[in-house]
Design an enzyme around this catalytic site. Structure first.
Site, short mmCIF file in Angstrom:
data_model
loop_
_atom_site.label_atom_id
_atom_site.label_comp_id
_atom_site.label_asym_id
_atom_site.label_seq_id
_atom_site.Cartn_x
_atom_site.Cartn_y
_atom_site.Cartn_z
N LEU A 41 0.85 -1.18 0.00
CA LEU A 41 0.00 0.00 0.00
C LEU A 41 0.88 1.23 0.00
O LEU A 41 2.01 1.20 0.52
CB LEU A 41 -0.90 0.02 1.24
CG LEU A 41 -1.91 -1.12 1.41
CD1 LEU A 41 -2.61 -1.01 2.76
CD2 LEU A 41 -2.95 -1.09 0.29
N ASP A 42 0.38 2.33 -0.58
CA ASP A 42 1.10 3.60 -0.49
C ASP A 42 1.38 3.92 0.98
O ASP A 42 0.62 3.53 1.86
CB ASP A 42 0.27 4.74 -1.10
CG ASP A 42 0.09 4.59 -2.60
OD1 ASP A 42 0.87 3.85 -3.23
OD2 ASP A 42 -0.86 5.20 -3.13
N ARG A 43 2.45 4.65 1.22
CA ARG A 43 2.83 4.99 2.59
C ARG A 43 1.66 5.56 3.38
O ARG A 43 1.41 5.18 4.53
CB ARG A 43 3.98 6.01 2.58
CG ARG A 43 4.44 6.40 3.98
CD ARG A 43 5.18 7.74 3.98
NE ARG A 43 6.50 7.65 3.42
CZ ARG A 43 7.61 7.54 4.14
NH1 ARG A 43 7.54 7.48 5.46
NH2 ARG A 43 8.79 7.48 3.54
N THR B 259 -1.59 5.28 2.84
CA THR B 259 -2.84 4.51 2.79
C THR B 259 -2.78 3.44 3.87
O THR B 259 -1.78 2.72 3.98
CB THR B 259 -3.03 3.85 1.41
OG1 THR B 259 -3.12 4.88 0.41
CG2 THR B 259 -4.30 3.02 1.38
#
Length: 322
Positions: free
Chosen positions: A145-147, A149
């Site tokens: 996941l994006d940092r 998110t």
């Protein structure tokens, strides 16, 4: 001569891949040279490297101790306090809830205390992972996941589990669902299809309706599960999974995610930061469903795994939509 016995923990991988993990400092050319010269044999015979190793197989290494030691680097383990929640865990897998702000993997050499660091140290403290005794396998995260998110990330504790999770993702048998709050005006459920292109310099992605050089097709389904005069609460299902896909697609259709500093609306973001302390996009990977009817993880098929909304996302949801 040193002999290595293959166990069930190492089987079902290519011989050359196994050897590259065993001699983790050696270049590929060294591995293939030793196979070609029969300095490394498989079950007492010459090998090509593409053989699938099985439980009970053996490798014969006709190499000096000095040569082997020079190409083997002992694994190290970073001490990392656990900040993730546990969604589900058994002897094969661990599904965790990643908080926003935490990197899944290190992006630079200086990055420490990442999610994978925390998972490895957690398993080490439980006695389920010892770096010095696991020269050819390290537990691994299979999605990211994006940092900024939050939500569910899946990891395998053994080779079989990592291979099966990766297979499920590749074959689109791992359904991933998100909850998001976006700028309002969406009246019905829908599907977004477009092409995404990454700009590495700015670490942003752009969406186009037609294919461009270097772009990849992206598909996102969504349901409207909450509505106010200014915002929509959405359940989002990824059909493809590309970096920034959800954020870039909804921004491109005029409905950016609340709190998104890259693709969002400045005025909206300021309101939620001042009133709720929200410093990142309202996007949470809240549910996964595995649909694998065969293989070592088939016992998980059809089960749903969910991660509750963290704060301040839960408070925002209650205040606006309940």
């Amino acid at each position: 001569m040193k002999e290595i016995k293959i166990t069930s923990k190492e089987e079902n991988q290519r011989l050359d891949k196994y050897l590259m993990k065993y001699f983790n400092k050696a270049p590929k050319s060294f591995i293939y040279k030793m196979l070609r010269k029969k300095r490394i044999k498989y079950n007492g015979k010459k090998a090509e490297g593409n053989e699938m190793i099985k439980n009970g197989d053996s490798l014969q290494l006709y190499l000096s101790d000095e040569t082997m030691e020079g190409f083997m680097e002992e694994k190290t383990l970073n001490v990392a306090k656990r900040h993730f929640g546990i969604v589900y865990e058994d002897e094969n897998v661990i599904f965790v809830s990643k908080p926003a702000g935490l990197l899944t993997h290190p992006e630079k050499d200086i990055d420490k205390d990442t999610l994978i660091d925390q998972i490895l140290y957690y398993l080490y403290e439980k006695g389920e992972y010892t770096p010095s005794a696991s020269s050819v396998f390290t537990p691994a995260v299979c999605n990211r996941l994006d940092r900024n998110t939050s939500g569910i990330v899946v990891a395998g504790k053994n080779l079989m589990a990592v291979q099966e999770l990766n297979r499920a993702i590749q074959e689109k048998k791992l359904d991933k669902y998100y909850i998001a709050v976006v700028k309002g005006g969406i009246k019905k459920d829908g599907e977004l299809t477009g092409y995404i292109k990454k700009n590495s310099d700015s670490n942003t992605s752009s969406i186009s309706k037609t294919e461009m050089a270097g772009s990849k097709k992206v598909i996102t389904k969504y349901k409207v599960i909450g509505e106010s005069d200014k915002y929509n609460l959405l359940e989002i299902m990824l059909i493809t999974g590309k970096s920034h896909q959800i954020r870039a697609q909804f921004s491109s259709m005029g409905h950016p995610l609340v709190g998104d500093r890259k693709y969002g609306n400045e005025v909206i973001n300021k309101y939620f930061k001042v009133n709720y302390g929200l410093n990142n996009q309202f996007l949470h990977a809240y549910k996964i469903v595995l649909n694998i009817n065969d293989g070592g993880l088939s016992y998980l098929s059809g089960r749903e795994f969910t991660a509750s909304l963290p704060e301040p996302l839960n408070t925002i949801k209650k205040d606006i939509f309940e």
